[in-house]
Each structure stands twice: as structure tokens, then as C-alpha cells.
Write a protein that holds these residues in place. Structure first.
Motif, PDB file in Angstrom:
ATOM      1  N   LEU A 297       0.820  -1.208   0.000  1.00 57.80           N
ATOM      2  CA  LEU A 297       0.000   0.000   0.000  1.00 57.80           C
ATOM      3  C   LEU A 297       0.858   1.263   0.000  1.00 57.80           C
ATOM      4  O   LEU A 297       0.479   2.283  -0.589  1.00 57.80           O
ATOM      5  CB  LEU A 297      -0.938   0.000   1.201  1.00 57.80           C
ATOM      6  N   ALA A 298       2.024   1.190   0.661  1.00 59.26           N
ATOM      7  CA  ALA A 298       2.946   2.336   0.619  1.00 59.26           C
ATOM      8  C   ALA A 298       3.443   2.567  -0.802  1.00 59.26           C
ATOM      9  O   ALA A 298       3.578   3.716  -1.254  1.00 59.26           O
ATOM     10  CB  ALA A 298       4.121   2.091   1.565  1.00 59.26           C
ATOM     11  N   GLY A 299       3.699   1.479  -1.531  1.00 56.16           N
ATOM     12  CA  GLY A 299       4.103   1.606  -2.934  1.00 56.16           C
ATOM     13  C   GLY A 299       3.001   2.184  -3.792  1.00 56.16           C
ATOM     14  O   GLY A 299       3.244   3.036  -4.657  1.00 56.16           O
ATOM     15  N   VAL A 300       1.755   1.734  -3.561  1.00 58.79           N
ATOM     16  CA  VAL A 300       0.611   2.300  -4.287  1.00 58.79           C
ATOM     17  C   VAL A 300       0.482   3.788  -3.990  1.00 58.79           C
ATOM     18  O   VAL A 300       0.223   4.602  -4.887  1.00 58.79           O
ATOM     19  CB  VAL A 300      -0.691   1.555  -3.910  1.00 58.79           C
ATOM     20  N   GLY A 301       0.699   4.141  -2.711  1.00 54.64           N
ATOM     21  CA  GLY A 301       0.647   5.557  -2.335  1.00 54.64           C
ATOM     22  C   GLY A 301       1.705   6.375  -3.046  1.00 54.64           C
ATOM     23  O   GLY A 301       1.449   7.513  -3.468  1.00 54.64           O
TER      24      GLY A 301
ATOM     25  N   THR B 263       6.805   4.047 -16.004  1.00 54.46           N
ATOM     26  CA  THR B 263       8.120   4.617 -15.686  1.00 54.46           C
ATOM     27  C   THR B 263       8.805   3.803 -14.612  1.00 54.46           C
ATOM     28  O   THR B 263      10.014   3.500 -14.697  1.00 54.46           O
ATOM     29  CB  THR B 263       7.971   6.079 -15.221  1.00 54.46           C
ATOM     30  N   GLU B 264       8.062   3.431 -13.572  1.00 51.71           N
ATOM     31  CA  GLU B 264       8.647   2.591 -12.514  1.00 51.71           C
ATOM     32  C   GLU B 264       9.044   1.233 -13.070  1.00 51.71           C
ATOM     33  O   GLU B 264      10.111   0.698 -12.745  1.00 51.71           O
ATOM     34  CB  GLU B 264       7.620   2.411 -11.390  1.00 51.71           C
TER      35      GLU B 264
ATOM     36  N   GLY C 262      13.093   3.831  -7.703  1.00 51.19           N
ATOM     37  CA  GLY C 262      12.031   4.360  -6.865  1.00 51.19           C
ATOM     38  C   GLY C 262      11.220   3.253  -6.231  1.00 51.19           C
ATOM     39  O   GLY C 262      11.664   2.117  -6.061  1.00 51.19           O
ATOM     40  N   GLU C 263      10.018   3.604  -5.818  1.00 49.11           N
ATOM     41  CA  GLU C 263       9.091   2.635  -5.249  1.00 49.11           C
ATOM     42  C   GLU C 263       7.718   2.896  -5.838  1.00 49.11           C
ATOM     43  O   GLU C 263       7.421   3.994  -6.295  1.00 49.11           O
ATOM     44  CB  GLU C 263       9.043   2.790  -3.725  1.00 49.11           C
ATOM     45  N   GLY C 264       6.906   1.862  -5.847  1.00 43.92           N
ATOM     46  CA  GLY C 264       5.586   2.059  -6.401  1.00 43.92           C
ATOM     47  C   GLY C 264       5.020   0.774  -6.962  1.00 43.92           C
ATOM     48  O   GLY C 264       5.627  -0.302  -6.880  1.00 43.92           O
ATOM     49  N   LEU C 265       3.845   0.895  -7.557  1.00 48.70           N
ATOM     50  CA  LEU C 265       3.152  -0.255  -8.105  1.00 48.70           C
ATOM     51  C   LEU C 265       3.930  -0.876  -9.263  1.00 48.70           C
ATOM     52  O   LEU C 265       3.993  -2.102  -9.414  1.00 48.70           O
ATOM     53  CB  LEU C 265       1.758   0.180  -8.565  1.00 48.70           C
ATOM     54  N   GLY C 266       4.560  -0.048 -10.092  1.00 48.29           N
ATOM     55  CA  GLY C 266       5.359  -0.566 -11.195  1.00 48.29           C
ATOM     56  C   GLY C 266       6.571  -1.351 -10.722  1.00 48.29           C
ATOM     57  O   GLY C 266       6.939  -2.373 -11.315  1.00 48.29           O
ATOM     58  N   ILE C 267       7.201  -0.874  -9.634  1.00 50.92           N
ATOM     59  CA  ILE C 267       8.346  -1.595  -9.059  1.00 50.92           C
ATOM     60  C   ILE C 267       7.903  -2.956  -8.536  1.00 50.92           C
ATOM     61  O   ILE C 267       8.588  -3.967  -8.719  1.00 50.92           O
ATOM     62  CB  ILE C 267       8.983  -0.764  -7.932  1.00 50.92           C
TER      63      ILE C 267
END
Length: 266
Positions: free
Chosen positions: A58-62, A198-199, A205-210
Motif C-alpha cells: 500500500l505504501a508503494g501504491v501511495g 516509468t517505474e 524508486g518505489e511504487g506499483l510498477g516496481i
């Protein structure tokens, strides 16, 4: 009558989702495709629900949504004033038209190496790429909307002694607002695609793509990859639904808004 038509559309949409879900479930369980390549839809959906309780996920989604919001907001802040300028001053439009048409077809993902060198591998690069991609729909919708404003209303204000700025604020901007809103809705989808892509492609970075990229590298990560895709699609659906509802409420005189109002009355 309109209301019953809208209910019918919703039920048909739900039926389409259920049929697609059933087809994916059947293919996954029939062994036509190996489960490691295409797990049953129920397993993917269960994993997507499970990820909803994972604080790290959820932190990555954020983080993805933060980059999405910043990039979309910057693109609107740039594109709307620029579109008003280009649509109001033909001389400026002619001067920059070649530059705009040169830059517009350039895909944002192709600029990842260059932007990474200039801004580093942080959120700034992601936001810059999202902003670049999202400027164009809002910009061209703004210019087009200005061209569609009522000339009689503008001439009437000028006849009563109103200046250029008053005409812009009282007639042109309200008339262009629905077009701007449509451009923002298009750009919102583009921004989400760019945030995840992009991720996914850059690997920083961090995120949904990562999350999707790392799951794709795992030995048995197909289920997580597809669960991440489900989250991406769900976010896109929520964003589009919210923006459509906002458009209908803010601009009830548009065809969509009138249809919505008639549906409520009936």
C-alpha cells in the motif's frame, strides 16, 4: 426512461466483467495454459485482495498515486494557461505551432534516460515524465474549447465595453471548462499509465510498477504480476468514474450532464 437505460448499461457492464472472469477462470483451470503462466482468475483476485492488507504494498501504491497527482497537477497548471494563450493570440499560436507539433509525438518513456541524467532517479523524474505526457490532451482541449465558445456572447460583452480579460473570464473560460475537464480526464488515465510504466521500465524508486517488475523476476511471480495489474486497472477505473461524476455535476449543461439530470428526474 434514461434511468432504466443507465441501469441496463450497468448490468451489461457487470455481465461483461463476469463473462471475462469466467473465461479466464476456465482457461486457468482447464490446463490449456500452464498455471505458472496464467493462474485462475480467482487466485489472482484473491492475491489482489490479500495485497490490500500489505502495508508495504500500500505504501508503494501511495507513492505511485503521489507521483500521479503531482504530474497531473503540474500538467494542468502548465497546459491551461498555455492553451488559453495559444487559443486567444493567433500570433503566438503560429510562432510555437511547429515546436508543439515536434514535441507532441515524442513518447515519454523514450525520454527516461535523458530525464534520469538531468534529474536523477527519484520521484522528480517520474513526475517530469508524467507532466510531459499529460500536458498535450489538456492543452489541445483548451485550444479547441476556446474555438468553440459562442462568438455572439463575446461580441455582446465587447459591445457593452468589457475588455479582453473580462470576456475571457466571463465567456471563454466557462465555455472552455467542459473541454478542459475532458482533457484532464484523458490525462488522468495517461498519468497513471506513465506512473506505472516509468517505474516498471526504469527500475528505480518505489511504487506499483516496481512491485510488478520485481514480481516478474521471481520464479513463480505471475500471480503477483497479474494482481498488480488488477490493482492498476482498479485504480484507473476509480479515477475515471470519479472524474466523470465530477464533470456531470460541474457542467450540467453539457450533453452528459443533461442526460444525467433527465435520468434523475425520470
Amino acid at each position: 426512461m434514461k434511468r432504466s437505460g443507465r441501469h441496463r448499461e450497468r448490468w451489461l457492464g457487470l455481465l461483461g466483467v463476469l463473462l471475462a472472469f469466467g473465461a479466464c477462470e476456465a482457461v486457468g483451470r482447464a490446463g490449456i495454459v500452464r498455471r505458472s503462466y496464467l493462474p485462475p482468475a480467482s487466485e489472482v483476485l484473491a492475491r489482489a485482495v490479500e495485497l490490500g492488507g500489505d502495508s508495504a504494498f500500500l505504501a508503494g501504491v501511495g507513492a505511485t498515486l503521489k507521483a500521479w497527482a503531482l504530474g497531473l497537477g503540474l500538467s494542468v497548471a502548465i497546459a491551461v494557461p498555455l492553451g488559453l494563450l495559444l487559443g486567444s493570440v493567433p500570433l503566438v499560436d503560429s510562432a510555437v505551432r511547429v515546436i508543439v507539433e515536434f514535441l507532441r509525438p515524442l513518447p515519454s518513456v523514450a525520454l527516461i534516460p535523458l530525464v534520469s541524467l538531468l534529474l536523477g532517479t527519484g520521484t522528480e523524474t517520474e513526475v517530469a515524465l508524467i507532466t510531459y505526457a499529460c500536458v498535450w490532451p489538456v492543452l489541445f482541449n483548451t485550444v479547441y474549447g476556446l474555438g468553440e465558445t459562442d462568438p455572439l456572447a463575446k461580441d455582446t460583452l465587447r459591445a457593452f465595453g468589457f475588455g479582453r480579460l473580462s470576456v475571457l473570464l466571463r465567456v471563454e473560460l466557462p465555455g472552455t471548462a467542459p473541454f478542459i475537464a475532458a482533457g484532464i480526464r484523458i490525462s488522468a488515465a495517461v498519468a497513471l499509465i506513465l506512473a506505472v510504466a516509468t517505474e516498471l521500465l526504469s527500475g528505480f524508486g518505489e511504487g506499483l510498477g516496481i512491485f510488478i517488475a520485481q514480481a516478474g523476476l521471481a520464479t513463480d511471480g505471475t500471480r503477483d504480476v497479474l494482481a498488480g495489474v488488477v490493482w492498476t486497472g482498479a485504480l484507473g477505473l476509480i479515477v475515471n468514474t470519479v472524474l466523470v461524476r465530477c464533470e456531470r455535476r460541474l457542467f450540467p449543461w453539457t450533453p452528459q450532464g443533461r442526460a444525467d439530470g433527465q435520468g434523475v428526474r425520470s
